[in-house]
Design a protein around this motif. Sequence first.
Motif, PDB file in Angstrom:
ATOM      1  N   ALA A   1       1.240 -11.141   2.798  1.00 33.00           N
ATOM      2  CA  ALA A   1       2.063 -10.153   3.502  1.00 33.00           C
ATOM      3  C   ALA A   1       1.714  -8.757   2.991  1.00 33.00           C
ATOM      4  N   ALA A   2       2.150  -7.753   3.739  1.00 33.40           N
ATOM      5  CA  ALA A   2       1.830  -6.378   3.355  1.00 33.40           C
ATOM      6  C   ALA A   2       2.924  -5.434   3.836  1.00 33.40           C
ATOM      7  N   SER A   3       2.980  -4.263   3.207  1.00 35.09           N
ATOM      8  CA  SER A   3       3.913  -3.212   3.614  1.00 35.09           C
ATOM      9  C   SER A   3       3.307  -1.870   3.246  1.00 35.09           C
ATOM     10  N   TRP A   4       3.863  -0.799   3.799  1.00 35.44           N
ATOM     11  CA  TRP A   4       3.396   0.538   3.445  1.00 35.44           C
ATOM     12  C   TRP A   4       4.553   1.522   3.495  1.00 35.44           C
ATOM     13  N   ILE A   5       4.443   2.554   2.685  1.00 38.81           N
ATOM     14  CA  ILE A   5       5.406   3.660   2.668  1.00 38.81           C
ATOM     15  C   ILE A   5       4.610   4.948   2.492  1.00 38.81           C
ATOM     16  N   MET A   6       4.979   5.965   3.223  1.00 33.41           N
ATOM     17  CA  MET A   6       4.330   7.265   3.083  1.00 33.41           C
ATOM     18  C   MET A   6       4.809   7.939   1.794  1.00 33.41           C
ATOM     19  N   LEU A   7       3.990   8.791   1.231  1.00 32.65           N
ATOM     20  CA  LEU A   7       4.366   9.552   0.035  1.00 32.65           C
ATOM     21  C   LEU A   7       5.686  10.279   0.258  1.00 32.65           C
ATOM     22  N   ARG A   8       6.606  10.109  -0.687  1.00 32.84           N
ATOM     23  CA  ARG A   8       7.911  10.760  -0.630  1.00 32.84           C
ATOM     24  C   ARG A   8       8.029  11.746  -1.787  1.00 32.84           C
ATOM     25  N   LEU A   9       8.603  12.925  -1.509  1.00 33.48           N
ATOM     26  CA  LEU A   9       8.723  13.957  -2.539  1.00 33.48           C
ATOM     27  C   LEU A   9      10.165  14.453  -2.670  1.00 33.48           C
ATOM     28  N   PRO A  10      11.085  13.577  -3.071  1.00 32.52           N
ATOM     29  CA  PRO A  10      12.477  14.022  -3.213  1.00 32.52           C
ATOM     30  C   PRO A  10      12.682  14.922  -4.427  1.00 32.52           C
ATOM     31  N   ARG A  11      13.533  15.891  -4.270  1.00 34.93           N
ATOM     32  CA  ARG A  11      13.966  16.781  -5.359  1.00 34.93           C
ATOM     33  C   ARG A  11      12.804  17.254  -6.231  1.00 34.93           C
TER      34      ARG A  11
ATOM     35  N   THR B   1       0.861  -1.182   0.000  1.00 31.89           N
ATOM     36  CA  THR B   1       0.000   0.000   0.000  1.00 31.89           C
ATOM     37  C   THR B   1       0.901   1.236   0.000  1.00 31.89           C
ATOM     38  N   SER B   2       1.508   1.448  -1.158  1.00 33.88           N
ATOM     39  CA  SER B   2       2.544   2.484  -1.261  1.00 33.88           C
ATOM     40  C   SER B   2       2.386   3.253  -2.568  1.00 33.88           C
ATOM     41  N   PRO B   3       2.426   4.591  -2.490  1.00 32.24           N
ATOM     42  CA  PRO B   3       2.530   5.360  -1.253  1.00 32.24           C
ATOM     43  C   PRO B   3       1.167   5.646  -0.642  1.00 32.24           C
ATOM     44  N   VAL B   4       1.151   5.809   0.667  1.00 28.34           N
ATOM     45  CA  VAL B   4      -0.032   6.327   1.353  1.00 28.34           C
ATOM     46  C   VAL B   4      -0.003   7.844   1.190  1.00 28.34           C
ATOM     47  N   VAL B   5      -1.063   8.414   0.615  1.00 32.08           N
ATOM     48  CA  VAL B   5      -1.110   9.858   0.376  1.00 32.08           C
ATOM     49  C   VAL B   5      -2.033  10.497   1.415  1.00 32.08           C
ATOM     50  N   PRO B   6      -1.471  11.257   2.354  1.00 25.71           N
ATOM     51  CA  PRO B   6      -2.308  11.860   3.397  1.00 25.71           C
ATOM     52  C   PRO B   6      -3.344  12.808   2.811  1.00 25.71           C
ATOM     53  N   GLY B   7      -4.583  12.650   3.271  1.00 25.69           N
ATOM     54  CA  GLY B   7      -5.646  13.525   2.800  1.00 25.69           C
ATOM     55  C   GLY B   7      -6.208  13.157   1.449  1.00 25.69           C
ATOM     56  N   LEU B   8      -5.700  12.074   0.846  1.00 28.21           N
ATOM     57  CA  LEU B   8      -6.171  11.678  -0.478  1.00 28.21           C
ATOM     58  C   LEU B   8      -6.475  10.181  -0.557  1.00 28.21           C
ATOM     59  N   THR B   9      -5.557   9.345  -0.110  1.00 34.07           N
ATOM     60  CA  THR B   9      -5.795   7.898  -0.163  1.00 34.07           C
ATOM     61  C   THR B   9      -5.697   7.233   1.209  1.00 34.07           C
ATOM     62  N   ASP B  10      -5.321   7.994   2.244  1.00 29.90           N
ATOM     63  CA  ASP B  10      -5.093   7.381   3.556  1.00 29.90           C
ATOM     64  C   ASP B  10      -6.336   6.703   4.123  1.00 29.90           C
ATOM     65  N   HIS B  11      -7.525   7.212   3.772  1.00 28.92           N
ATOM     66  CA  HIS B  11      -8.760   6.616   4.290  1.00 28.92           C
ATOM     67  C   HIS B  11      -9.004   5.214   3.718  1.00 28.92           C
ATOM     68  N   GLU B  12      -8.286   4.851   2.655  1.00 26.90           N
ATOM     69  CA  GLU B  12      -8.469   3.559   2.008  1.00 26.90           C
ATOM     70  C   GLU B  12      -7.562   2.465   2.563  1.00 26.90           C
ATOM     71  N   LEU B  13      -6.704   2.785   3.512  1.00 26.30           N
ATOM     72  CA  LEU B  13      -5.676   1.849   3.945  1.00 26.30           C
ATOM     73  C   LEU B  13      -6.234   0.465   4.285  1.00 26.30           C
ATOM     74  N   GLU B  14      -7.232   0.403   5.153  1.00 27.93           N
ATOM     75  CA  GLU B  14      -7.798  -0.884   5.552  1.00 27.93           C
ATOM     76  C   GLU B  14      -8.450  -1.602   4.378  1.00 27.93           C
ATOM     77  N   ALA B  15      -9.129  -0.845   3.514  1.00 27.59           N
ATOM     78  CA  ALA B  15      -9.788  -1.456   2.351  1.00 27.59           C
ATOM     79  C   ALA B  15      -8.764  -2.037   1.375  1.00 27.59           C
ATOM     80  N   LEU B  16      -7.647  -1.344   1.203  1.00 26.55           N
ATOM     81  CA  LEU B  16      -6.595  -1.841   0.324  1.00 26.55           C
ATOM     82  C   LEU B  16      -6.012  -3.150   0.848  1.00 26.55           C
ATOM     83  N   LEU B  17      -5.746  -3.194   2.132  1.00 27.33           N
ATOM     84  CA  LEU B  17      -5.195  -4.400   2.744  1.00 27.33           C
ATOM     85  C   LEU B  17      -6.196  -5.551   2.662  1.00 27.33           C
TER      86      LEU B  17
END
Length: 350
Positions: free
Chosen positions: A250-260, A224-240
Motif C-alpha cells: 500500500a502507499a500514501s502521500w502528503i504534500m509538504l506542510r509548513l505550520p507555524r 511518500t511523505s512529504p512530497v516537496v515541490p521542486g525538490l523531491t516531486d520528480h522522485e514520486l514514481e521511483a519512490l513508489l
Amino acid sequence: MRRKTRASLSNAAGRFEMVREGVDDGWFQELPDAVIPTEVRQETARTLITYNRSPDLPFDRSINPYRGCEHGCIYCFARPTHAYLGLSPGMDFETRLIARPNASQVLRKELSAPRYRVAAIALGANTDPYQPCERDLRLSRACLEVLRDFNHPVAIVTKGAMVERDLDILAPMAAKGLVRVGVSLTTLDPDLSRRMEPRAPLPARRLAAIRRLTAAGVPVRVMTSPVVPGLTDHELEALLAAGAEAGADAASWIMLRLPREVSELWQEWLEEHEQGRAAKVMARLREMHGGRDYDPRWGHRMRGEGRYAEMIAQRFKAACKRLGLREQTEALRCDLFARPPQPGDQLALF
C-alpha cells in the motif's frame, strides 16, 4: 557549537517563551567546537492516549512515548508542539527530548478502564517511536507489549529501521490482523536525505527494513511523505516503485506542510542547502495555499489545491495502479480485543 548532523539552523524562542536575547557580559571565552549533544529528560505521564477529531486522519487516537525527535527532519510538522513545553521548535526539538518512562503502565491502565472502547491506535503519529533513544529506553517496545497482551490493533508510523527489533511482537500480531507499519520514504538520494533528515536511516536502510518486515508477514505501507515541490516531486514514481519492490502492498502521500514555526525553519534550511531552488519550492507551495506558506483548513492542509496538487495526485494514483499498491487497506481487527487478567482481579481468588 557545530551543527554537524543537525537540520535546524536556529533555536528561536518558542511562542510561549520570553524572548531570548544574547547579552555580552564581558566574560566571553572562545571554546573549542563540539557537536551539539542530545539531552533526554523524563516526564511522568498522567495520560497517554490522545484523541482527535480530524477528518484528515484515518484514526481517532494515538500514543507517543517521546516528545521531540532526534531524527531532526527539518520539515517535521510536529516541531511547533515543542513550544508548549517552553522549548524551541528549532534546535531544541531535535536535541532536547522528553521521554515518558511510565508510558506502558499508563497505557495498560487506560486500556483496562471499563469505559474504554477499542479502535486502532496510531503509534508515532507525532514523533517517531523508533528514534535513536528508543534503543536504550525501549518505551515503544514496552507499549507494543501492552497492545499485544490486549490484542489491540495498532498502526505504526516510522522512519526508524529499529522497528525490525520488535518483529518478535509484530509478526504474531500481524498474523492476527492487528498491526500495519507505515515507513516514510521522502527521497532516494542519500545526500539529500542526510541533509534534510540528518539522523534518520538512509533511504536504502529503510527499504531494507520494509523487506524484512514484509518477509515476516507484517504489512507495510510506503509513505511518500512529504512530497516537496521542486525538490523531491520528480522522485514520486521511483519512490513508489522502490517501496513496491521491497514488498510494500500500500502507499500514501502528503504534500509538504509548513505550520507555524516550521515555515521559517524550512526557509532557512532552503537558503543554506538548496538556495538555487528555494524560490521555486516556495512559489509552488504558496500556489497551492492561496498565496500563503500554509493553509490549515481541514481537507486542504495535507494536499493543497490547484493544478500542481491535482497533477501530483494523478501521478500518484497512476503509479499505484501500475505497481499494484493500494491506497485503501482492510481495517485492522478490533474483535479480538480482550483485557488480560490484572493483579487484584477477583478471579485470582479461585
